[in-house]
Scaffold this active site. Structure first.
Site, PDB file in Angstrom:
ATOM      1  N   ASP A  30      40.729  39.316  41.544  1.00 24.85           N
ATOM      2  CA  ASP A  30      39.374  38.980  41.981  1.00 24.85           C
ATOM      3  C   ASP A  30      38.839  40.115  42.859  1.00 24.85           C
ATOM      4  OD1 ASP A  30      37.179  37.716  43.619  1.00 24.85           O
ATOM      5  OD2 ASP A  30      37.789  35.959  42.475  1.00 24.85           O
ATOM      6  N   ILE A  31      37.566  40.467  42.676  1.00 25.67           N
ATOM      7  CA  ILE A  31      36.994  41.559  43.478  1.00 25.67           C
ATOM      8  C   ILE A  31      36.661  41.124  44.906  1.00 25.67           C
ATOM      9  CG2 ILE A  31      36.132  42.868  41.511  1.00 25.67           C
ATOM     10  CD1 ILE A  31      33.314  41.807  42.211  1.00 25.67           C
ATOM     11  N   ASN A  86      36.803  25.909  39.145  1.00 25.53           N
ATOM     12  CA  ASN A  86      35.491  25.404  39.554  1.00 25.53           C
ATOM     13  C   ASN A  86      34.702  25.114  38.279  1.00 25.53           C
ATOM     14  OD1 ASN A  86      36.032  25.878  42.322  1.00 25.53           O
ATOM     15  ND2 ASN A  86      35.489  28.016  42.067  1.00 25.53           N
ATOM     16  N   GLN A  93      30.850  26.447  40.387  1.00 25.77           N
ATOM     17  CA  GLN A  93      31.164  27.501  39.435  1.00 25.77           C
ATOM     18  C   GLN A  93      30.097  28.579  39.539  1.00 25.77           C
ATOM     19  OE1 GLN A  93      31.651  26.139  35.390  1.00 25.77           O
ATOM     20  NE2 GLN A  93      32.176  28.173  34.637  1.00 25.77           N
ATOM     21  N   HIS A  99      37.307  30.214  33.985  1.00 26.93           N
ATOM     22  CA  HIS A  99      38.284  31.051  34.668  1.00 26.93           C
ATOM     23  C   HIS A  99      39.112  30.194  35.610  1.00 26.93           C
ATOM     24  CE1 HIS A  99      34.556  31.169  37.048  1.00 26.93           C
ATOM     25  NE2 HIS A  99      35.292  31.418  38.115  1.00 26.93           N
ATOM     26  N   HIS A 101      41.545  30.316  38.913  1.00 27.89           N
ATOM     27  CA  HIS A 101      41.954  31.084  40.078  1.00 27.89           C
ATOM     28  C   HIS A 101      43.423  30.782  40.387  1.00 27.89           C
ATOM     29  CE1 HIS A 101      37.808  32.055  41.617  1.00 27.89           C
ATOM     30  NE2 HIS A 101      37.515  30.996  40.879  1.00 27.89           N
TER      31      HIS A 101
END
Length: 115
Positions: A30-31, A86, A93, A99, A101
């Site tokens: 994750d960024i 999410n 979301q 996606h 996590h």
């Protein structure tokens, strides 16, 4: 989907720090991590959200969970991690491409929801 950032990552059009990739999925960092390890596992095929997943998606969903868990452990989550999906507006979301996590690290995570 042409304007989906995760579709672009899956296609290799946008760079990402990938931890795993195969024909069906990508696992990447994750960024904006919320913990020392924060990975996202995505299917390469666009599925907008968990609520829109179909019975035909069961195999890739299972593989996302299993592979994401293995990669999280390889990245240092040897004593556990949090897995989160999410879904929709209420679920907060932000990117409408399914996606998962995987969040963890050496320290115990804070409670997920406050009462």
């Amino acid at each position: 989907m042409s304007d989906c950032i995760f579709c672009k990552i899956a296609a290799g059009d946008i760079p990402a720090k990938k931890a795993y990739e195969d024909d069906d999925m990508v696992v990447f960092h994750d960024i904006n991590p919320v913990a020392p390890v924060h990975l996202l596992a995505i299917p390469k095929r666009h599925i907008a959200s968990l609520a829109e997943a179909q019975p035909d998606d069961a195999l890739v969903m299972g593989r996302l969970l299993q592979t994401g868990a293995r990669v999280a452990i390889e990245q240092g989550c040897t004593d556990g991690f949090r897995t989160l999906v999410n879904t929709g507006r209420v679920g907060r979301q932000e990117v409408y491409h399914l996606h998962i996590h995987f969040v963890g690290g050496p320290d115990v995570l804070p409670p997920m929801l406050k009462r």
